[in-house]
Design a protein around this motif. Structure first.
Motif, PDB file in Angstrom:
ATOM      1  N   SER A   1       0.620  -1.329   0.017  1.00 14.39           N
ATOM      2  CA  SER A   1      -0.034   0.056  -0.044  1.00 14.39           C
ATOM      3  C   SER A   1       0.868   1.226  -0.135  1.00 14.39           C
ATOM      4  N   ALA A   2       0.167   2.133  -0.539  1.00 13.85           N
ATOM      5  CA  ALA A   2       1.057   3.653  -0.484  1.00 13.85           C
ATOM      6  C   ALA A   2       0.236   4.537   0.212  1.00 13.85           C
ATOM      7  N   PHE A   3       0.768   5.379   1.240  1.00 16.17           N
ATOM      8  CA  PHE A   3       0.229   6.237   2.015  1.00 16.17           C
ATOM      9  C   PHE A   3       0.762   7.765   1.525  1.00 16.17           C
ATOM     10  N   LEU A   4      -0.155   8.581   1.403  1.00 12.94           N
ATOM     11  CA  LEU A   4       0.214   9.644   1.045  1.00 12.94           C
ATOM     12  C   LEU A   4       0.103  10.519   2.504  1.00 12.94           C
ATOM     13  N   ASP A   5       1.432  11.091   2.906  1.00  7.18           N
ATOM     14  CA  ASP A   5       1.423  11.830   3.951  1.00  7.18           C
ATOM     15  C   ASP A   5       1.566  13.359   3.776  1.00  7.18           C
ATOM     16  N   LEU A   6       0.201  13.853   4.258  1.00 11.49           N
ATOM     17  CA  LEU A   6       0.039  15.287   3.744  1.00 11.49           C
ATOM     18  C   LEU A   6       0.279  16.327   4.990  1.00 11.49           C
ATOM     19  N   ALA A   7       0.949  17.402   4.678  1.00 10.32           N
ATOM     20  CA  ALA A   7       1.318  18.552   5.773  1.00 10.32           C
ATOM     21  C   ALA A   7      -0.134  18.805   6.180  1.00 10.32           C
ATOM     22  N   ASP A   8      -0.026  19.489   7.312  1.00  9.92           N
ATOM     23  CA  ASP A   8      -1.400  19.788   7.714  1.00  9.92           C
ATOM     24  C   ASP A   8      -2.066  20.801   6.921  1.00  9.92           C
TER      25      ASP A   8
ATOM     26  N   ASP B   1      -8.367  -2.002  -0.750  1.00 10.40           N
ATOM     27  CA  ASP B   1      -7.743  -0.610  -0.682  1.00 10.40           C
ATOM     28  C   ASP B   1      -6.336  -0.716  -0.473  1.00 10.40           C
ATOM     29  N   PHE B   2      -5.537  -0.001  -1.227  1.00 14.74           N
ATOM     30  CA  PHE B   2      -4.073   0.186  -1.210  1.00 14.74           C
ATOM     31  C   PHE B   2      -3.780   1.510  -1.408  1.00 14.74           C
ATOM     32  N   LEU B   3      -4.492   2.712  -1.262  1.00 11.97           N
ATOM     33  CA  LEU B   3      -4.304   4.153  -0.910  1.00 11.97           C
ATOM     34  C   LEU B   3      -4.626   4.556   0.145  1.00 11.97           C
ATOM     35  N   ARG B   4      -3.820   5.351   1.235  1.00 10.03           N
ATOM     36  CA  ARG B   4      -4.424   5.602   2.378  1.00 10.03           C
ATOM     37  C   ARG B   4      -3.609   6.987   2.487  1.00 10.03           C
ATOM     38  N   VAL B   5      -4.254   7.918   3.408  1.00  5.26           N
ATOM     39  CA  VAL B   5      -3.909   9.242   3.743  1.00  5.26           C
ATOM     40  C   VAL B   5      -3.431   9.552   5.056  1.00  5.26           C
TER      41      VAL B   5
ATOM     42  N   SER C   1       4.921  17.385   2.678  1.00  2.68           N
ATOM     43  CA  SER C   1       4.175  16.320   2.647  1.00  2.68           C
ATOM     44  C   SER C   1       5.102  15.230   1.763  1.00  2.68           C
ATOM     45  N   ARG C   2       4.824  14.084   1.848  1.00  6.10           N
ATOM     46  CA  ARG C   2       5.640  13.047   1.079  1.00  6.10           C
ATOM     47  C   ARG C   2       4.801  11.556   1.078  1.00  6.10           C
ATOM     48  N   ILE C   3       5.578  10.591   0.387  1.00  7.23           N
ATOM     49  CA  ILE C   3       4.815   9.270   0.201  1.00  7.23           C
ATOM     50  C   ILE C   3       5.673   8.301   1.204  1.00  7.23           C
ATOM     51  N   HIS C   4       4.848   7.289   1.983  1.00  8.03           N
ATOM     52  CA  HIS C   4       5.662   6.110   2.254  1.00  8.03           C
ATOM     53  C   HIS C   4       4.931   5.015   1.992  1.00  8.03           C
ATOM     54  N   LEU C   5       5.621   4.079   2.017  1.00  8.95           N
ATOM     55  CA  LEU C   5       4.972   2.584   1.704  1.00  8.95           C
ATOM     56  C   LEU C   5       4.324   1.641   3.159  1.00  8.95           C
ATOM     57  N   ASP C   6       3.472   0.865   3.090  1.00  6.90           N
ATOM     58  CA  ASP C   6       3.102  -0.096   3.767  1.00  6.90           C
ATOM     59  C   ASP C   6       3.408  -1.334   3.231  1.00  6.90           C
ATOM     60  N   VAL C   7       4.267  -2.128   3.575  1.00  6.54           N
ATOM     61  CA  VAL C   7       4.437  -3.591   3.218  1.00  6.54           C
ATOM     62  C   VAL C   7       4.017  -4.532   4.028  1.00  6.54           C
TER      63      VAL C   7
END
Length: 246
Positions: free
Chosen positions: A7-14, A52-56, A64-70
């Motif tokens: 899965s991919a996480f969209l880590d979004l700044a506040d 699902d495979f996309l989370r925020v 803001s950045r991206i990280h993975l869930d393996v």
């Protein structure tokens, strides 16, 4: 320990969170779940079909950045295997997941959440598209080491894909491919961006522009855009069903 899902996480700044969630929900056609977490900082983009495979995630600090869930059967065992390959453990959660940093500093999570049905591409007027790839952007000095690490962590075949690219061949049913890109910068920390496969790249880019994205560059097989929060991502000519160039 070979992953059974990614899965991919969209880590979004506040400041980016609200518009970022709206944009990516509209781009994918996915529903935004109810928020969760101690500060309601997490949500899932839920596809109409499949798992699902996309989370925020709303970040308390940082850009803001991206990280993975393996996804693996046992995150604790997988974490020890990753450490033996050159990673370091950043955090062990009481909820069972483990946060790990790769040799190049890319942070990802080892989780055990079940999933197994890859969602199909979404259809739009003029074509279809799917977020189907995470590209790891790797400074040149650490490129070979990082490629070897991800090949060992996933157990996927590593292939050359051009002068500055290598790819890991995902097993059938996994929602996200992994592309490894060698940057011109010799040093720095590994980062990541999302890629979409599209049956009509020009039409898809125009649709994204209507939703608030900006085109940054147009290349032979991909277009680079920035989402409304300023994060770069790519739309490619790859087939949304196979993930491969036609």
């Amino acid at each position: 320990m070979t992953p059974f899902w990614v899965s991919a996480f969209l880590d979004l700044a506040d400041d980016d969170f609200a518009r970022g969630v709206v944009f990516w929900a509209e781009v994918t056609g996915y529903r935004v779940s109810s928020p969760r977490g101690d500060s309601e900082e997490f949500a899932t983009l839920v596809p109409p079909q499949g798992d699902d495979f996309l989370r925020v995630q709303k970040l308390a600090v940082g850009p803001s950045r991206i990280h993975l869930d393996v996804h693996v059967d046992d995150p604790q065992v997988a974490a020890e295997e990753a450490v033996a390959l050159g990673a370091r453990v950043v955090h062990r959660s009481r909820h069972g997941y483990v946060v790990v940093a790769s040799p190049g500093g890319f942070v990802y999570c080892l989780v055990a959440h079940p999933a197994g049905v890859r969602p199909p591409p979404a259809g739009w007027p003029g074509g279809s598209s799917l977020v189907d790839q995470v590209c790891l952007d790797i400074p040149a000095a650490g490129f070979d080491e990082e490629c070897a690490f991800w090949q060992a962590v996933t157990g996927w075949e590593l292939q050359e894909a051009g002068p500055e690219f290598r790819r890991l061949v995902r097993p059938a049913g996994i929602p996200l491919r992994l592309l490894l890109q060698r940057l011109d910068d010799p040093a720095g920390q590994v980062s990541a961006h999302l890629d979409l496969a599209s049956s009509d790249r020009a039409a898809e880019a125009a649709r994204h522009e209507r939703l608030g994205a900006r085109v940054l560059s147009v290349n032979e097989h991909w277009t680079v855009l920035a989402d409304p929060a300023g994060s770069a991502y790519c739309i490619t000519d790859r087939d949304p069903e196979t993930g491969l160039l036609p």
